[in-house]
Every structure is written in C-alpha cells, then in structure tokens.
Design a protein around this motif. Structure first.
Motif, PDB file in Angstrom:
ATOM      1  N   SER A  69       0.826  -1.205   0.000  1.00 29.51           N
ATOM      2  CA  SER A  69       0.000   0.000   0.000  1.00 29.51           C
ATOM      3  C   SER A  69       0.865   1.262   0.000  1.00 29.51           C
ATOM      4  CB  SER A  69      -0.921  -0.007   1.216  1.00 29.51           C
ATOM      5  OG  SER A  69      -1.802   1.078   1.191  1.00 29.51           O
ATOM      6  N   CYS A  70       1.956   1.209   0.738  1.00 24.56           N
ATOM      7  CA  CYS A  70       2.844   2.372   0.763  1.00 24.56           C
ATOM      8  C   CYS A  70       3.533   2.591  -0.586  1.00 24.56           C
ATOM      9  CB  CYS A  70       3.881   2.220   1.872  1.00 24.56           C
ATOM     10  SG  CYS A  70       3.162   2.380   3.535  1.00 24.56           S
ATOM     11  N   LEU A  71       3.738   1.498  -1.342  1.00 21.04           N
ATOM     12  CA  LEU A  71       4.312   1.653  -2.674  1.00 21.04           C
ATOM     13  C   LEU A  71       3.413   2.512  -3.563  1.00 21.04           C
ATOM     14  CD1 LEU A  71       5.801  -1.861  -3.603  1.00 21.04           C
ATOM     15  CD2 LEU A  71       7.033   0.248  -3.092  1.00 21.04           C
ATOM     16  N   SER A  72       2.095   2.393  -3.335  1.00 23.56           N
ATOM     17  CA  SER A  72       1.181   3.211  -4.139  1.00 23.56           C
ATOM     18  C   SER A  72       1.350   4.697  -3.845  1.00 23.56           C
ATOM     19  CB  SER A  72      -0.267   2.793  -3.868  1.00 23.56           C
ATOM     20  OG  SER A  72      -0.636   3.078  -2.528  1.00 23.56           O
ATOM     21  N   LEU A  73       1.876   5.021  -2.635  1.00 22.44           N
ATOM     22  CA  LEU A  73       2.111   6.417  -2.301  1.00 22.44           C
ATOM     23  C   LEU A  73       3.437   6.929  -2.859  1.00 22.44           C
ATOM     24  CD1 LEU A  73       0.901   6.408   1.416  1.00 22.44           C
ATOM     25  CD2 LEU A  73      -0.351   7.159  -0.606  1.00 22.44           C
ATOM     26  N   VAL A  74       4.302   6.004  -3.302  1.00 21.16           N
ATOM     27  CA  VAL A  74       5.561   6.423  -3.939  1.00 21.16           C
ATOM     28  C   VAL A  74       5.303   6.881  -5.372  1.00 21.16           C
ATOM     29  CG1 VAL A  74       7.875   5.650  -4.623  1.00 21.16           C
ATOM     30  CG2 VAL A  74       6.879   4.871  -2.463  1.00 21.16           C
ATOM     31  N   ILE A  75       4.277   6.336  -5.991  1.00 24.40           N
ATOM     32  CA  ILE A  75       3.981   6.669  -7.394  1.00 24.40           C
ATOM     33  C   ILE A  75       3.767   8.173  -7.581  1.00 24.40           C
ATOM     34  CG2 ILE A  75       2.256   6.354  -9.224  1.00 24.40           C
ATOM     35  CD1 ILE A  75       1.986   3.467  -8.341  1.00 24.40           C
ATOM     36  N   PRO A  76       3.009   8.876  -6.697  1.00 24.95           N
ATOM     37  CA  PRO A  76       2.883  10.330  -6.880  1.00 24.95           C
ATOM     38  C   PRO A  76       4.229  11.060  -6.824  1.00 24.95           C
ATOM     39  CG  PRO A  76       1.178   9.532  -5.411  1.00 24.95           C
ATOM     40  CD  PRO A  76       2.102   8.391  -5.642  1.00 24.95           C
ATOM     41  N   LEU A  77       5.159  10.582  -6.004  1.00 22.67           N
ATOM     42  CA  LEU A  77       6.467  11.224  -5.943  1.00 22.67           C
ATOM     43  C   LEU A  77       7.229  11.055  -7.246  1.00 22.67           C
ATOM     44  CD1 LEU A  77       7.520  10.155  -2.326  1.00 22.67           C
ATOM     45  CD2 LEU A  77       6.380  12.267  -3.063  1.00 22.67           C
ATOM     46  N   LEU A 185      -2.485   7.490   7.315  1.00 29.19           N
ATOM     47  CA  LEU A 185      -1.532   8.232   8.149  1.00 29.19           C
ATOM     48  C   LEU A 185      -0.322   8.686   7.327  1.00 29.19           C
ATOM     49  CD1 LEU A 185      -0.687   9.208  10.971  1.00 29.19           C
ATOM     50  CD2 LEU A 185       0.371   6.957  11.332  1.00 29.19           C
ATOM     51  N   VAL A 186       0.270   7.754   6.592  1.00 26.75           N
ATOM     52  CA  VAL A 186       1.449   8.110   5.773  1.00 26.75           C
ATOM     53  C   VAL A 186       1.057   9.094   4.684  1.00 26.75           C
ATOM     54  CG1 VAL A 186       3.191   7.199   4.188  1.00 26.75           C
ATOM     55  CG2 VAL A 186       2.595   5.930   6.265  1.00 26.75           C
ATOM     56  N   GLY A 187      -0.096   8.844   4.044  1.00 28.03           N
ATOM     57  CA  GLY A 187      -0.550   9.755   2.992  1.00 28.03           C
ATOM     58  C   GLY A 187      -0.814  11.145   3.531  1.00 28.03           C
ATOM     59  N   GLY A 188      -1.414  11.225   4.749  1.00 29.84           N
ATOM     60  CA  GLY A 188      -1.660  12.543   5.339  1.00 29.84           C
ATOM     61  C   GLY A 188      -0.365  13.295   5.595  1.00 29.84           C
ATOM     62  N   ALA A 317       1.521  15.605  -8.047  1.00 31.01           N
ATOM     63  CA  ALA A 317       1.860  14.649  -6.985  1.00 31.01           C
ATOM     64  C   ALA A 317       0.846  14.723  -5.846  1.00 31.01           C
ATOM     65  CB  ALA A 317       3.261  14.933  -6.461  1.00 31.01           C
ATOM     66  N   PHE A 318       0.438  15.972  -5.506  1.00 30.73           N
ATOM     67  CA  PHE A 318      -0.519  16.142  -4.413  1.00 30.73           C
ATOM     68  C   PHE A 318      -1.847  15.470  -4.756  1.00 30.73           C
ATOM     69  CE2 PHE A 318      -3.808  18.304  -2.052  1.00 30.73           C
ATOM     70  CZ  PHE A 318      -3.259  18.454  -0.797  1.00 30.73           C
ATOM     71  N   LEU A 319      -2.336  15.739  -5.978  1.00 36.11           N
ATOM     72  CA  LEU A 319      -3.620  15.157  -6.371  1.00 36.11           C
ATOM     73  C   LEU A 319      -3.519  13.641  -6.528  1.00 36.11           C
ATOM     74  CD1 LEU A 319      -4.836  17.838  -8.957  1.00 36.11           C
ATOM     75  CD2 LEU A 319      -5.576  17.509  -6.578  1.00 36.11           C
ATOM     76  N   SER A 320      -2.376  13.145  -7.008  1.00 34.75           N
ATOM     77  CA  SER A 320      -2.199  11.692  -7.130  1.00 34.75           C
ATOM     78  C   SER A 320      -2.188  11.028  -5.761  1.00 34.75           C
ATOM     79  CB  SER A 320      -0.896  11.387  -7.872  1.00 34.75           C
ATOM     80  OG  SER A 320      -0.934  11.922  -9.183  1.00 34.75           O
ATOM     81  N   THR A 321      -1.546  11.671  -4.799  1.00 33.38           N
ATOM     82  CA  THR A 321      -1.563  11.140  -3.435  1.00 33.38           C
ATOM     83  C   THR A 321      -2.984  11.125  -2.875  1.00 33.38           C
ATOM     84  OG1 THR A 321       0.671  12.001  -3.058  1.00 33.38           O
ATOM     85  CG2 THR A 321      -0.624  11.411  -1.113  1.00 33.38           C
ATOM     86  N   ALA A 322      -3.716  12.220  -3.127  1.00 33.27           N
ATOM     87  CA  ALA A 322      -5.095  12.296  -2.655  1.00 33.27           C
ATOM     88  C   ALA A 322      -5.944  11.203  -3.292  1.00 33.27           C
ATOM     89  CB  ALA A 322      -5.674  13.676  -2.973  1.00 33.27           C
ATOM     90  N   LEU A 323      -5.742  10.960  -4.591  1.00 31.21           N
ATOM     91  CA  LEU A 323      -6.508   9.905  -5.261  1.00 31.21           C
ATOM     92  C   LEU A 323      -6.125   8.525  -4.743  1.00 31.21           C
ATOM     93  CD1 LEU A 323      -6.484  11.276  -8.929  1.00 31.21           C
ATOM     94  CD2 LEU A 323      -8.420  11.200  -7.330  1.00 31.21           C
TER      95      LEU A 323
END
Length: 640
Positions: A69-77, A185-188, A317-323
């Motif tokens: 799941s955290c890998l999905s948050l690396v994609i916006p970066l 939590l990590v996304g926030g 990146a911000f919007l991708s993280t939000a999505l």
C-alpha cells in the motif's frame, strides 16, 4: 408411546429478541433494539486463542500489505519528478525512465498483494476448521437440556455461516483496517509535507467522518446481529420442513409452511435492506465529503500554480496522493460493516462455547457405597420394591429420586417425586403409567442424560453420580421409542452400540431384533446406506435396527422405551422370543404400554403422577390396582 405432559422439556423456540428466555443471551432494553450490547473490539479479541497459532503468517501478510500500500504512495512522488523534470525539460529518455519506474512499482504492488493472499489463505482455512471442530466437540459435551432449549437451525448457522463470516473477516477486513489506517496516516503526512495548506483542506472531513462512522457502527452492529439470528431461524424452518416433509404432504400443509417461510424471509429481507441502506448511507458520506475536499484542494492548487506559488509537478503529486487515499477512506464503512458482522458472529459462536459442558468426572460422595460382586448379587437382593443401596446393593436402585427439568417454570411441580425402586440383578422390570406420568424421564436418568435433582441411583451398588458419564454409558444401553438412525450404513448404525464389535456380534444383534432378514434384502445388505434419519426404511425396520444397536454390546443394564411399538403382531412375537434370551442375562427396565411387552418382565412398576404407585407381577397388579387394569385394558388409550 412417549410421555408428552410434564415429562418433556420446554419446547425449543425461534429467537425473539424481546424474550428474556432467548438463547442468544441477555438483552439490553435500553437501546430499543432488544439485542445484546457488546464491544466490537472486545468480541473480536476472543478469537485470539484460535488465531494465535498462525499469528506469524498473519503478521507477515499484514506487513507485506502495508508495504504494498505504501508503494502506491511512492507513485505520486515519481510523477512529481517526471512532470517537473523530464516532461518540463523535454527529455524523452527521462520520460521513458519514469514510465519504467511506474511500471515496476505497479508490478511490485500487485505481486506483494498476491503474496499477502497466499500467506493467509491456508492458515485461515485451518482456523475456520479448528473453530468448527471445537464447536462440534463442545456440542457433543453439552447437556441434553441445552439441546432441548436451542433450535437446531441456530446451531447449524453458527457452525457454517458465522464461521465463514469470521474467516472472511480475518482474510480481508482485519488486515486492511491496519493497512488502510497506515496508508491514511502516511498519505496525510505526505500531503502536509508537499503543501500544508492544501493538506489541511483535504484532511478537513476527517473528524466528521469519524463521528459519522461511530454512529454507523452502532446501528449496523445491531442490524447485523438481527440478520444472523433471523438466518438461524430460517435454517431451523428449512430443516424442520425437510425432515417433516411426509407430515407436511400428508396433511396438505405445504401452503401454511410456505407462508411461515415467507414471513421469515420477508423479515430477513427487511433487515438486510436496513443494512443496505446503512451501508449506502455511510458509503455515500465517505465518498462525498472527501470528493468535496478534493475539489476544493484542486481549485486552491490551480490558483496557486497560476500565481507561480506552486509547481505543476507538486500539484500533480498532491492530487495523485489524494486519489491514492480515496479507496482507504471510502472503504472505511465497508470494513466497519464487515467487522460488525464478524463481531456478531463471534458473539453467537461464543454464546454456545460459553455454555458449561457436562463434566465426565465422578462426584465424590461422603457416605460409603457397598459394592457387591456379580456372583452374590442375587443373594443380596431382597424381595419387594424400594430400599436404598445398603439394603439391596445389587442391580438398579432408585432411592428417593426426584427430578425437575432445568428449564421448567419455578412454580411447576417436579416431574418425578420420591422414586424408590429396586430392579434386582438379572431382573426385567416393566415400567407402566399413563401419558405424562414420567416414564421416559425416569429412564433418561439411568444413562445420565439428566441427573436427578434429589436422591440417588445405584448400579450394582455404585452410586451413579460417582461413575463418569463415559463409564455409565458403557454399562447402560438404551433403545428409545423414537429410533434415531444416521446417514450411514445399516451396519454402522448398529455397531455404534458397541465399540470394536465384529461381524459375529452384528449378526447376533440383528437376529435378536429380527432385522437380519430385511437387512439382507437391502440392495447392499448391511453396507446399504439408510439415508438421513433412516427414512428410507419403514418405522418398524428403524425400530429393529435401534433395538439391535442397544443389545449388540451385551450391556449390563438395558433400558428399553417401548421398543416394539412400531412392529406388527407377528414380528413382535418373534422379537419378544429373542429378547427373552437377552433379558435373562442383563438387568433391564422396559417402558411398556401393551400387555405383550409387559409379559417380558419379571415384575411391573406402576408410575402415577411422577411417583411409584405399586410394584408387583402383572397378574397381581391386574387384580389389585384398578388404574393398572385400566391401562392394560386400553382405558387410557385415548390419552396415549
């Protein structure tokens, strides 16, 4: 025939949440639901003893899922680097490199989620199996009074539907409650780190969502419990209809049964629709509020990009993280719903598991009990009836026995009162009485299906309470009036009466019960499957197999509850002739309604209103007791 007044325990009933005797447990009248109030977390923690053996794989699966799941948050970066770098600079090689990174991250995420599924599938199937086995073992050890009280459908639904629900919870919601919590939590943190002002806008719905989810959880939990109880009731009706299909068809009651079934299905449908409305409501709220916040953040971010205060890559990146956080947020309602259903299933499971099982340990009596060896039992047995263990220690002795069913109303009189009776070693005692006098109840005390509420019973001088149930049931064999057969072969049904019995014992038992001929005529002989409840056989055939099961082990004590009621006159005479040989070698108590069965006995005990009214031979009681004479002449036939 079996007694039907006072001698039978209270009838089993369907669940009624407002009924204080509801087997689903105590209720909370304060919430208006009539359903038990419980903590979801406290309920689910009770699963720990079953989950503990597989905790390593569950922990590994949860860790893998968190990483995925955290890998999905690396994609916006990566997207931010791609937009602000190679795309802005017009570097095709950098774009291809960025695309490769995104592909690798996507494949890694998919593989990790697949690994998580592999890690949990086998062990959680084992958890479900172990819980089902534990439930079955516990049901076998629960007292007969429990089974008298609980509808079978409620027990079946707990062993099937509820356990499947628990396995599904452990497989998916349990893990993803943790995974989604960590992801949010990590996304926030990432959102606030990228642009704290936009992050605050996007996270503003968090507090209202927590409050609304708490309200939803309470309402959905009650609806989930009601659904599972209603499903148990529905299972009971289906089971009764299938087992009683001959009665339903014979009396043309299929329409009334269909109406009863329809009422239950409509009630279940109403509750399911309420669950669906609650789930739709929370899902809508969990979708709408974050979407509104996302729209507001998009407008603010676009203005900041236009003003040059924010780079386009940062906004992407911000919007991708939000999505990427949409699913974890939107699924909160779904996961809470499954958690509440699992908590309700856990409560229902442990309502049965918490019932105290019958202990097989012997009870230590303060006073000594004389043990008389079989060789001298006849000499020790005195004439007449009555007497305590010290007066006549051999055979089967009831001394001041009283009994009241556990679920009987407090003001109801005892079913049995001051029963004092002595069945001498090697003697056959017939038990005769009108319907409701307590005959079946009295015979149920000998194999310890129930324990007396007062007095004592001795077997060859040994207090029955000091004999473990396993040993008592090895000494005592029972043939009930309603013969119960299992979905097994004819041979397996008979051999249940004696562990380790062979072919010779099987043939002997079938001969005694006059069942050898009809069993041999079955398509596969003794290997023929008799079907559920033995319904492929006639009533007389089922009764003869049940009688064979009782005599195959050559028991020291034999209890027969009107064992010949379903036989024709010719077969009855043959069975009686064979039974005389069996009864001569055992101590027997026989419930009898017909003179032909009474004549098998050496003496007769007349049971009237829960008391022993007289004991003597058949001819003595015919001469001296009008009540007995009336029973034998059919004066009570209408009552029976």
């Amino acid at each position: 025939m079996a007694d039907t007044t006072q001698t039978t325990p209270p009838a089993r009933h369907r669940t009624d949440p407002t009924d204080p005797t509801n087997p689903t447990g105590p209720t909370d009248p304060g919430d208006g639901s009539g359903l038990p109030r419980r903590s979801v977390v406290r309920a689910l923690l009770r699963l720990w003893p079953y989950v503990r053996p597989v905790r390593a794989r569950l922990s590994a699966a949860a860790f893998v899922a968190v990483v995925a799941s955290c890998l999905s948050l690396v994609i916006p970066l990566v997207l931010k680097w791609l937009v602000d770098g190679p795309v802005a600079d017009g570097d095709p090689g950098g774009v291809w490199l960025g695309g490769g990174y995104l592909l690798l991250l996507g494949v890694a995420e998919a593989l990790l989620f697949g690994l998580r599924r592999w890690l949990v599938s086998r062990p959680l199937a084992g958890v479900e199996a172990s819980m089902r086995e534990a439930l079955y073992r516990h049901l076998q050890r629960l007292p007969v009074a429990f089974h008298d009280r609980w509808p079978s459908g409620q027990l079946l639904s707990r062993g099937t539907t509820d356990l499947q629900m628990l396995r599904q919870f452990l497989t998916f919601p349990l893990t993803f409650l943790l995974v989604n919590g960590v992801t949010i939590l990590v996304g926030g943190v990432l959102l606030l780190a990228q642009r704290w002002s936009l992050g605050l806008v996007l996270l503003s719905p968090l507090l209202p969502l927590l409050v609304l989810c708490s309200v939803f959880e309470a309402k959905y939990g009650r609806a989930a419990r009601r659904t599972q109880d209603q499903l148990g009731d529905l299972t009971t009706v289906v089971e009764e209809s299938v087992l009683g299909i001959r009665i339903i068809k014979g009396f043309g009651r299929h329409r009334s049964q269909a109406r009863a079934f329809k009422e239950l299905t409509r009630a279940l449908r109403t509750t399911e629709l309420r669950k669906a409305r609650l789930l739709a409501w929370i899902w809508g709220v969990n979708t709408t509020l974050p979407e509104l916040a996302l729209g507001a953040a998009l407008v603010c971010g676009t203005v900041q990009v236009a003003d040059g205060a924010l780079s386009a890559g940062t906004l992407v990146a911000f919007l991708s993280t939000a999505l990427a956080l949409r699913w974890p947020v939107e699924s909160i309602g779904f996961l809470l719903a499954m958690s509440n259903e699992a908590a309700a299933a856990t409560d229902r499971y442990f309502e049965v598991m918490d019932e105290p099982a019958v202990k097989d340990e012997a009870v230590v009596r303060d006073e000594p009990v004389v043990r008389v060896e079989p060789a001298v039992r006849d000499e020790a047995a005195g004439p007449g009836h009555g007497g305590g263990p010290q007066d006549a220690p051999g055979g089967l002795v009831f001394s001041g026995v009283a009994f009241r069913y556990p679920d009987a109303p407090p003001d109801a009189p005892p079913t049995l009162k001051d029963i004092t009776l002595h069945v001498r070693p090697g003697e056959t005692m017939a038990l005769v009485g009108a319907t409701g006098s307590g005959k079946t109840t009295l015979t149920a005390l000998v194999p310890r299906l129930y324990d007396p509420t007062a007095g004592r019973i001795t077997l060859d001088g040994r207090d029955l309470a000091t004999i473990g149930r396993a040993e008592a049931r090895a000494l005592v064999a029972v043939a009930f009036e309603e013969p119960t057969l299992f979905s097994a072969t004819a041979a397996e049904n008979v051999l249940m009466g004696a562990e380790g019995a062979g072919e010779a014992e099987l043939r002997r038992a079938l001969r005694v019960a006059q069942a050898e001929e009809f069993v041999a005529a079955l398509p596969e002989g003794t290997a023929t499957q008799v079907g559920e409840q033995g319904l492929s056989l006639s009533g007389g055939q089922r009764q003869r197999l049940a009688l064979a099961r009782a005599v195959i082990g050559r028991p020291r004590f034999l209890i027969l509850d009107d064992p010949l009621s379903a036989l024709d006159v010719h077969t009855e005479a043959l069975v009686e002739a064979a039974l005389r040989q069996v009864l001569s070698a055992t101590t027997a108590l026989v419930v009898a309604h017909r003179p032909s069965t009474v004549l098998l006995a050496d003496r007769v005990a007349l049971l009237s209103d829960g008391r022993i009214a007289a004991v003597g031979t058949h001819h003595e009681l015919l001469r001296d007791h009008p009540e007995y004479a009336a029973l034998m002449s059919g004066g009570e036939e209408g009552d029976r």
